[in-house]
Design an enzyme around this catalytic site. Structure first.
Site, PDB file in Angstrom:
ATOM      1  N   ASP A 200       0.952  -1.374  -0.224  1.00 31.46           N
ATOM      2  CA  ASP A 200      -0.355  -0.490  -0.093  1.00 31.46           C
ATOM      3  C   ASP A 200       0.798   1.330  -0.451  1.00 31.46           C
ATOM      4  OD1 ASP A 200      -2.592   0.802   0.208  1.00 31.46           O
ATOM      5  OD2 ASP A 200      -2.285   1.357   1.953  1.00 31.46           O
ATOM      6  N   GLU A 255       1.841  -0.233  -4.297  1.00 28.24           N
ATOM      7  CA  GLU A 255       1.435   0.464  -4.753  1.00 28.24           C
ATOM      8  C   GLU A 255       2.015   2.314  -4.784  1.00 28.24           C
ATOM      9  OE1 GLU A 255      -3.693   2.862  -4.058  1.00 28.24           O
ATOM     10  OE2 GLU A 255      -2.037   2.204  -2.623  1.00 28.24           O
ATOM     11  N   HIS A 316     -10.553  -1.289  -5.758  1.00 24.41           N
ATOM     12  CA  HIS A 316     -11.723  -1.395  -4.887  1.00 24.41           C
ATOM     13  C   HIS A 316     -11.607   0.606  -4.772  1.00 24.41           C
ATOM     14  CE1 HIS A 316      -7.550  -0.801  -3.406  1.00 24.41           C
ATOM     15  NE2 HIS A 316      -8.068  -0.671  -1.938  1.00 24.41           N
ATOM     16  N   ASP A 317     -10.805   1.321  -5.045  1.00 28.07           N
ATOM     17  CA  ASP A 317     -10.803   2.744  -4.863  1.00 28.07           C
ATOM     18  C   ASP A 317     -10.851   3.681  -5.657  1.00 28.07           C
ATOM     19  OD1 ASP A 317      -8.934   2.098  -2.596  1.00 28.07           O
ATOM     20  OD2 ASP A 317      -7.121   2.484  -3.614  1.00 28.07           O
TER      21      ASP A 317
HETATM   22  O1  TEU Z   1      -4.695   3.804  -1.675  1.00 29.57           O
HETATM   23  C1  TEU Z   1      -3.730   4.932  -1.339  1.00 29.57           C
HETATM   24  C2  TEU Z   1      -4.713   6.158  -2.812  1.00 29.57           C
HETATM   25  O2  TEU Z   1      -3.812   7.120  -2.935  1.00 29.57           O
HETATM   26  C3  TEU Z   1      -6.492   6.389  -2.560  1.00 29.57           C
HETATM   27  O3  TEU Z   1      -6.220   6.562  -1.079  1.00 29.57           O
HETATM   28  C4  TEU Z   1      -6.940   7.201  -3.715  1.00 29.57           C
HETATM   29  O4  TEU Z   1      -6.562   8.709  -3.529  1.00 29.57           O
HETATM   30  C5  TEU Z   1      -8.224   6.862  -3.002  1.00 29.57           C
HETATM   31  O5  TEU Z   1      -8.570   6.395  -3.094  1.00 29.57           O
HETATM   32  C6  TEU Z   1      -9.010   8.268  -4.122  1.00 29.57           C
HETATM   33  O6  TEU Z   1     -10.386   7.297  -4.407  1.00 29.57           O
HETATM   34  C7  TEU Z   1      -4.148   2.860  -0.968  1.00 29.57           C
HETATM   35  C8  TEU Z   1      -5.916   1.499  -0.496  1.00 29.57           C
HETATM   36  O7  TEU Z   1      -5.844   1.235  -2.006  1.00 29.57           O
HETATM   37  C9  TEU Z   1      -6.932   2.550   0.089  1.00 29.57           C
HETATM   38  O8  TEU Z   1      -8.490   1.383  -0.128  1.00 29.57           O
HETATM   39  C10 TEU Z   1      -6.600   2.647   1.525  1.00 29.57           C
HETATM   40  O9  TEU Z   1      -7.875   3.904   1.710  1.00 29.57           O
HETATM   41  C11 TEU Z   1      -5.522   3.764   1.487  1.00 29.57           C
HETATM   42  O10 TEU Z   1      -4.131   3.656   0.276  1.00 29.57           O
HETATM   43  C12 TEU Z   1      -4.571   4.340   2.705  1.00 29.57           C
HETATM   44  O11 TEU Z   1      -4.138   2.852   3.041  1.00 29.57           O
END
Ligand code: TEU
Length: 475
Positions: A200, A255, A316-317
Site C-alpha cells: 500500500d 502501489e 477497490h478505490d
Molecule cells: O490507496 C491510496 C490512495 O491513493 C487512495 O486513497 C486514493 O487516493 C483514493 O482511493 C482515491 O479515491 C490505498 C488503498 O488502496 C486504499 O484503499 C486505502 O484507503 C489507502 O491506501 C490508505 O491505506
C-alpha cells in the site's frame, strides 16, 4: 517459459468483505474465498491478491491494521488462512497479501504505546511534533476527511502525522526499530507460505525529516507527484532483499500512486526495488483510442526495458471501468482484450469478469470514509451462470496461456484506422495480432502479411473488418 510467474501470469484482486459470505454475517470471509478457488482456477487466473484481512477496527476497511500477524475475526482466523493458502497452492494459484506499511491503526499496540508519553520506548515510532492542529508543522492534508494531516494528542500535548484518517497514524520509517519490526511482519507471512505482497502507498514511506510543504491546489498533479522522496528507495531495497531471500519467486507489487509513468519506473530500481509497480495513468484513461495510444506509448518510452509493466482497469478505490466507460457492454468486452494483451502483468478486479458496474449506494448506506462503496458491493454470484462476459474472460485467459507472445512477448504498433488500435505481440516464432475498435462505427483493419485467423472475438465472426467496439485476437 523461463520467466517468473509474476511476469507471465494474471493477478485477480479480491476485496474480501464483499467476495463471498459463508457464515451468514453479511460479510465475506476467508472460507468464502477458499470455496471459490475452483471458479478462479476455471477462470484461469494465476494469483489472487487479498485486500487486507488483518486485525483491524475497519475505519478504512482493513487499511488500518492493528495486528499485521493475525486475521480479523470478521474474516476467520489463521487456520482459515493456512487452509486458503494450501488450497490455492494445490490449484497452482499464488497468494498475495496486502501489506500496509505507511500507517497502522491508532489501536495498534505500537501506537497505543507511542502516544502514552513522550519518552516511552516507541515514542519515536510515529511522527510527533510540537505544534497544534490550528498551526500544524506543514500544509499536508488528510485523505478522505480533509483538513490538516495532523491531530493533537492530549497526553503527549503534541500532534501526530496521518496522511489518511486520524485513526491511521503514519509510521516513522526513519527509525530502524520500525524497519526491523515491519520486516518481521513480512517474514511472518513468507514463512507461512504466501507468495508475496501488494504494498500500500509505498511512495509515502521515505519521508524527509523536515516534512516540507506540498504544492497547493492550483497544481493538482504536482501535489500528487510531490510524494516521491529519495529515502523510499533505500527502504524498498531492504524489502526486496528480504523477499528475494525466500525461494519460489516471491514477489512485490507496489502501489506507487504517482501520476507519471516515468516517476513510477524509478521504483523498480536496478532490479533491486519493487518487482512490479502499479501504473495508474491508464486506470484514469477514458475509452478513447488516441488516449490509450499515448498511455501505452508512455510505458514503452518511459519504462526501462527490464522493468516489467503492470495494467489495471479497476480496483477497490475507483469506479469500475464498466461504469466509467458508460456502462457499455461492447466497450467492457473490448476492454478485457485491451487489458489482457498488453506487455506486462494484468490485474483483474473481482467481478469485472461478470461485467459488473458500480452499485448505486445511497449516501446514508455508505460505510467507506472515501465514499468508494459503489465498486465494493457484494459480488452477485448468481450472475456467474451463463454469463457471456465470463465466457469471454475465460477465452482470453486460455489464449494467453497458450501463447508465449501474449504472456511475455514484445509489443509493436501496426498502423491502423483512426479510432482503432492494432498491435502485434511476438515471442520467438509465436505471434498474435490484436485489433480494437474504440468507436461505434465499423472499421477496416489492415493486417500484416501472412495468414491470420481469429482466436478470440468480442462480437460475431470476424470477417476482416471490426464491428462497432469489437476487439479480436488473431493468430
Ligand atoms: O490507496 C491510496 C490512495 O491513493 C487512495 O486513497 C486514493 O487516493 C483514493 O482511493 C482515491 O479515491 C490505498 C488503498 O488502496 C486504499 O484503499 C486505502 O484507503 C489507502 O491506501 C490508505 O491505506
Amino acid at each position: 517459459m523461463a520467466e517468473p510467474w509474476w511476469k507471465t501470469g494474471v493477478v485477480y484482486q479480491i476485496y474480501p468483505r464483499s467476495f463471498l459470505d459463508t457464515d451468514g454475517d453479511g460479510m465475506g470471509d476467508l472460507a468464502g474465498i477458499t470455496q471459490r478457488l475452483d471458479y478462479l482456477s476455471d477462470l484461469g487466473v494465476d494469483a489472487i491478491w487479498l485486500s487486507p484481512v488483518f486485525t483491524s477496527p475497519q475505519k478504512d476497511m482493513g487499511y488500518d491494521v492493528a495486528d499485521y500477524c493475525d486475521i480479523d475475526p470478521l474474516f476467520g482466523d489463521l487456520a482459515d488462512m493456512d487452509r486458503l493458502i494450501a488450497e490455492a497452492h494445490a490449484r497452482d494459484i499464488k497468494v498475495l497479501l496486502d501489506w500496509v506499511p505507511n500507517h497502522t491503526s491508532d489501536q495498534h499496540p505500537w501506537f497505543v504505546e507511542s502516544r502514552s508519553s513522550r519518552d516511552n520506548p516507541k515514542a519515536d515510532w510515529y511522527w510527533w511534533r510540537d505544534a497544534t492542529r490550528e498551526d500544524p508543522p506543514n500544509n499536508w492534508e488528510a485523505n478522505f476527511v480533509g483538513g490538516p494531516a495532523w491531530t493533537f494528542d492530549d497526553t503527549r500535548q503534541q500532534v501526530y502525522l496521518h496522511n489518511f484518517l486520524p485513526e491511521q497514524p503514519d509510521l516513522n520509517w526513519r527509525n530502524p526499530e520500525v524497519v526491523a519490526a515491519m520486516h518481521d511482519t513480512l517474514r511472518f507471512w513468507l514463512d507461512r507460505g504466501v507468495d508475496g505482497f501488494r504494498i500500500d502507498v509505498i511512495h509515502l514511506l521515505g519521508k524527509p525529516e523536515l516534512l516540507p510543504n506540498q504544492p497547493g491546489a492550483d497544481d493538482p498533479i504536482g501535489r500528487v507527484n510531490f510524494f516521491d522522496f529519495d529515502d523510499t528507495h533505500e527502504i524498498l531495497r531492504g524489502v526486496r532483499a528480504l523477499v528475494d531471500g525466500y525461494d519460489g519467486d516471491r514477489t512485490t507489487v507496489g502501489e506507487v500512486f504517482l501520476l507519471s509513468t516515468k516517476l513510477v519506473a524509478k521504483y523498480y530500481g536496478n532490479n533491486d526495488e519493487l518487482h512490479l509497480a502499479f501504473n495508474f495513468p491508464p486506470l484514469f484513461a477514458p475509452w478513447d483510442a488516441d488516449v490509450w495510444r499515448k498511455r501505452i506509448g508512455r510505458v514503452i518510452d518511459e519504462m526501462p526495458a527490464d522493468a516489467w509493466p503492470t495494467w489495471v482497469l479497476s480496483n477497490h478505490d475507483q469506479p469500475r471501468h464498466r461504469t466509467r466507460y458508460g456502462n457499455h457492454e461492447g466497450r467492457a468486452r473490448s476492454a478485457a482484450v485491451l487489458l489482457l494483451t498488453q506487455r506486462g502483468t494484468p490485474f483483474l478486479y473481482a467481478g469485472e469478469e461478470l461485467g459488473l458496474e458500480d452499485a448505486v449506494v445511497a449516501p446514508e448506506d455508505m460505510v467507506d470514509p472515501g465514499g468508494r462503496d459503489g465498486c465494493r458491493a457484494p459480488i452477485p454470484w448468481g450472475q456467474a451462470d451463463d454469463n457471456t462476459m465470463l465466457d469471454l474472460y475465460r477465452a482470453i485467459l486460455r489464449a494467453r496461456k497458450n501463447s508465449p507472445a501474449l504472456q511475455a512477448g514484445d509489443f509493436a504498433w501496426i498502423d491502423s484506422a483512426p479510432g482503432t488500435l492494432v498491435y502485434e505481440r511476438t515471442r520467438g516464432d509465436d505471434h498474435r495480432v490484436v485489433a480494437i475498435n474504440f468507436t461505434d462505427e465499423p472499421k477496416p483493419v489492415l493486417l500484416p502479411e501472412g495468414e491470420w485467423r481469429c482466436e478470440v472475438t468480442t462480437a460475431g465472426d470476424f470477417t476482416g473488418q471490426l464491428t462497432p467496439n469489437e476487439a479480436v485476437i488473431l493468430r
